[in-house]
Design a protein around this motif. Structure first.
Motif, PDB file in Angstrom:
ATOM      1  N   THR A   1       0.831  -1.199   0.000  1.00  0.00           N
ATOM      2  CA  THR A   1       0.000   0.000   0.000  1.00  0.00           C
ATOM      3  C   THR A   1       0.863   1.245   0.000  1.00  0.00           C
ATOM      4  N   LEU A   2       0.451   2.239  -0.782  1.00  0.00           N
ATOM      5  CA  LEU A   2       1.155   3.512  -0.848  1.00  0.00           C
ATOM      6  C   LEU A   2       0.479   4.524   0.069  1.00  0.00           C
ATOM      7  N   ASP A   3       1.270   5.168   0.911  1.00  0.00           N
ATOM      8  CA  ASP A   3       0.774   6.247   1.778  1.00  0.00           C
ATOM      9  C   ASP A   3       1.484   7.522   1.347  1.00  0.00           C
ATOM     10  N   SER A   4       0.731   8.456   0.759  1.00  0.00           N
ATOM     11  CA  SER A   4       1.315   9.696   0.248  1.00  0.00           C
ATOM     12  C   SER A   4       0.695  10.900   0.937  1.00  0.00           C
ATOM     13  N   SER A   5       1.492  11.933   1.114  1.00  0.00           N
ATOM     14  CA  SER A   5       0.997  13.182   1.675  1.00  0.00           C
ATOM     15  C   SER A   5       1.870  14.322   1.184  1.00  0.00           C
ATOM     16  N   GLY A   6       1.334  15.521   1.262  1.00  0.00           N
ATOM     17  CA  GLY A   6       2.111  16.693   0.863  1.00  0.00           C
ATOM     18  C   GLY A   6       1.432  17.433  -0.263  1.00  0.00           C
ATOM     19  N   GLY A   7       2.264  17.946  -1.154  1.00  0.00           N
ATOM     20  CA  GLY A   7       1.752  18.699  -2.277  1.00  0.00           C
ATOM     21  C   GLY A   7       2.089  20.167  -2.199  1.00  0.00           C
ATOM     22  N   GLU A   8       2.218  20.710  -0.976  1.00  0.00           N
ATOM     23  CA  GLU A   8       2.575  22.114  -0.824  1.00  0.00           C
ATOM     24  C   GLU A   8       4.009  22.333  -1.282  1.00  0.00           C
ATOM     25  N   TYR A   9       4.211  23.324  -2.133  1.00  0.00           N
ATOM     26  CA  TYR A   9       5.520  23.619  -2.712  1.00  0.00           C
ATOM     27  C   TYR A   9       6.071  22.404  -3.473  1.00  0.00           C
ATOM     28  N   ASN A  10       5.162  21.573  -3.979  1.00  0.00           N
ATOM     29  CA  ASN A  10       5.547  20.391  -4.745  1.00  0.00           C
ATOM     30  C   ASN A  10       6.485  19.490  -3.951  1.00  0.00           C
ATOM     31  N   CYS A  11       6.199  19.336  -2.680  1.00  0.00           N
ATOM     32  CA  CYS A  11       7.025  18.499  -1.795  1.00  0.00           C
ATOM     33  C   CYS A  11       6.158  17.352  -1.274  1.00  0.00           C
ATOM     34  N   TRP A  12       6.411  16.159  -1.770  1.00  0.00           N
ATOM     35  CA  TRP A  12       5.598  15.000  -1.434  1.00  0.00           C
ATOM     36  C   TRP A  12       6.389  13.985  -0.617  1.00  0.00           C
ATOM     37  N   TYR A  13       5.670  13.261   0.221  1.00  0.00           N
ATOM     38  CA  TYR A  13       6.244  12.152   0.973  1.00  0.00           C
ATOM     39  C   TYR A  13       5.495  10.880   0.572  1.00  0.00           C
ATOM     40  N   HIS A  14       6.250   9.839   0.214  1.00  0.00           N
ATOM     41  CA  HIS A  14       5.653   8.574  -0.210  1.00  0.00           C
ATOM     42  C   HIS A  14       6.252   7.440   0.620  1.00  0.00           C
ATOM     43  N   PHE A  15       5.384   6.659   1.227  1.00  0.00           N
ATOM     44  CA  PHE A  15       5.825   5.503   2.009  1.00  0.00           C
ATOM     45  C   PHE A  15       5.111   4.256   1.492  1.00  0.00           C
ATOM     46  N   PHE A  16       5.896   3.253   1.191  1.00  0.00           N
ATOM     47  CA  PHE A  16       5.390   1.991   0.648  1.00  0.00           C
ATOM     48  C   PHE A  16       5.377   0.954   1.766  1.00  0.00           C
ATOM     49  N   TYR A  17       4.188   0.412   2.057  1.00  0.00           N
ATOM     50  CA  TYR A  17       4.032  -0.603   3.085  1.00  0.00           C
ATOM     51  C   TYR A  17       3.823  -1.967   2.423  1.00  0.00           C
ATOM     52  N   PRO A  18       4.893  -2.737   2.247  1.00  0.00           N
ATOM     53  CA  PRO A  18       4.740  -4.038   1.588  1.00  0.00           C
ATOM     54  C   PRO A  18       3.979  -5.031   2.457  1.00  0.00           C
ATOM     55  N   GLU A  19       3.223  -5.900   1.822  1.00  0.00           N
ATOM     56  CA  GLU A  19       2.496  -6.932   2.560  1.00  0.00           C
ATOM     57  C   GLU A  19       3.446  -7.978   3.138  1.00  0.00           C
ATOM     58  N   ASP A  20       4.555  -8.189   2.470  1.00  0.00           N
ATOM     59  CA  ASP A  20       5.566  -9.139   2.929  1.00  0.00           C
ATOM     60  C   ASP A  20       6.749  -8.341   3.473  1.00  0.00           C
ATOM     61  N   THR A  21       6.914  -8.305   4.770  1.00  0.00           N
ATOM     62  CA  THR A  21       7.968  -7.482   5.393  1.00  0.00           C
ATOM     63  C   THR A  21       9.182  -8.299   5.829  1.00  0.00           C
ATOM     64  N   ARG A  22       9.293  -9.528   5.392  1.00  0.00           N
ATOM     65  CA  ARG A  22      10.457 -10.339   5.777  1.00  0.00           C
ATOM     66  C   ARG A  22      11.749  -9.667   5.317  1.00  0.00           C
ATOM     67  N   GLY A  23      12.687  -9.536   6.223  1.00  0.00           N
ATOM     68  CA  GLY A  23      13.984  -8.963   5.886  1.00  0.00           C
ATOM     69  C   GLY A  23      14.032  -7.451   5.908  1.00  0.00           C
ATOM     70  N   CYS A  24      12.878  -6.782   5.972  1.00  0.00           N
ATOM     71  CA  CYS A  24      12.859  -5.314   5.997  1.00  0.00           C
ATOM     72  C   CYS A  24      13.319  -4.799   7.364  1.00  0.00           C
ATOM     73  N   ARG A  25      13.981  -3.670   7.351  1.00  0.00           N
ATOM     74  CA  ARG A  25      14.417  -3.063   8.602  1.00  0.00           C
ATOM     75  C   ARG A  25      13.251  -2.441   9.351  1.00  0.00           C
ATOM     76  N   CYS A  26      12.200  -2.074   8.639  1.00  0.00           N
ATOM     77  CA  CYS A  26      10.998  -1.535   9.268  1.00  0.00           C
ATOM     78  C   CYS A  26       9.809  -1.921   8.401  1.00  0.00           C
ATOM     79  N   GLU A  27       8.621  -1.508   8.784  1.00  0.00           N
ATOM     80  CA  GLU A  27       7.417  -1.944   8.100  1.00  0.00           C
ATOM     81  C   GLU A  27       7.147  -1.196   6.800  1.00  0.00           C
ATOM     82  N   PHE A  28       7.929  -0.155   6.506  1.00  0.00           N
ATOM     83  CA  PHE A  28       7.685   0.608   5.284  1.00  0.00           C
ATOM     84  C   PHE A  28       9.005   0.950   4.605  1.00  0.00           C
ATOM     85  N   MET A  29       8.908   1.353   3.346  1.00  0.00           N
ATOM     86  CA  MET A  29      10.046   1.842   2.577  1.00  0.00           C
ATOM     87  C   MET A  29       9.756   3.278   2.165  1.00  0.00           C
TER      88      MET A  29
END
Length: 290
Positions: A239-267
């Motif tokens: 799932t993609l979690d996006s926010s921002g837009g002001e001054y064309n500055c966006w934040y995008h976080f990708f939450y994979p369903e399979d988190t094996r080996g990931c350092r945290c729950e999102f990228m």
């Protein structure tokens, strides 16, 4: 097998380079083409971080340098960048002093502890040593993977014997099979090495940090997206979690369903790189999963 972009098809009738054509994700390419005008440094970022042979990238930069809209300083910046990259490649192909090439061959294998993406970047199966890059090419040229086989990734370091550990490994690069042969697609060099070759720090440091804006993506927040580089057997969906837009500055976080080996729950993919300092970008390897 990966194919490079057709450079001729990316040259517009007025001679300008269509940088958007370097993006392999059609959805993102179309979105950026309609919504974003990239700066010169962003265009260089897109070209250099695309999965294409370095010779093609240098040709693209030379075409870009002929853009009639560029200022004198901008043109000088591109040509200076080209010279720096050519000097790094010269050191790879024809080093000035004896070098050992240390190569890790990486490819995805079955690993129940890692998801597809983590396995594709963490599994270093073999380490080999060569006296030259040509020796490496001569040995591996007959082992082109079949279409149904995993695409190997070769991570290679230049090691200068006899120097201290701070100076003995100034250059690293990545290669894989593109257009039926092994091609270098990513290079990096220690900024101190670049300065010792008489290149300004503003250029050497340029390749350590991405010069790209945090732009929006064509996928609404909450969308299902998939991530798949050519070194993964199957896509990573989440799932993609996006926010921002002001001054064309966006934040995008990708939450994979399979988190094996990931350092945290999102990228964090806000900076267009799948991981910071990674060689894979959102422009190429992210698309809709819906």
């Amino acid at each position: 097998m990966i194919e490079s972009v057709s450079l001729n098809s990316l040259i517009r009738s007025n001679g300008e380079l269509d940088v958007y054509g370097f993006m392999r994700s059609k959805e993102i390419q179309d979105y950026m083409r309609q919504n974003v005008t990239f700066s010169l440094k962003e265009k260089i970022f897109i070209i250099l971080n695309s999965l294409n042979p370095y010779g093609l990238k240098l040709e693209a930069l030379k075409i870009l340098s002929q853009d009639k809209e560029l200022s004198k300083d901008e043109k000088t910046h591109i040509l200076y960048t080209i010279r720096y990259l050519e000097r790094i490649l010269q050191e790879i192909y024809n080093p000035e002093s004896p070098i050992i090439f240390a190569m890790n061959e990486c490819y995805t294998v079955e690993n129940k502890e890692l998801n597809e993406y983590e396995a594709s970047i963490k599994n270093n199966i073999h380490t080999w040593y060569y006296m030259s890059y040509q020796e490496f090419l001569n040995i591996h040229k007959d082992y082109m993977p079949e279409d149904n086989e995993h695409l190997p990734r070769y991570e290679i370091d230049l090691v200068y014997p006899g120097k201290n550990w701070l100076e003995n490994n100034p250059i690293g690069f990545s290669a894989t099979w593109i257009d039926g042969k092994i091609e270098i697609y990513s290079i990096c060099a220690d900024d101190k090495w670049g300065e010792n070759q008489s290149f300004k720090s503003s250029i050497t440091e340029y390749f350590w940090c991405g010069k790209i804006g945090r732009y929006g993506l064509p996928f609404p927040t909450g969308s299902k997206i998939k991530l798949q580089t050519p070194f993964m057997k199957a896509p990573l969906i989440g799932t993609l979690d996006s926010s921002g837009g002001e001054y064309n500055c966006w934040y995008h976080f990708f939450y994979p369903e399979d988190t094996r080996g990931c350092r945290c729950e999102f990228m964090d993919i806000s900076y267009q790189e799948i991981n910071l300092c990674d060689t894979f970008t959102v422009f190429d390897w992210v698309s809709s999963a819906e």
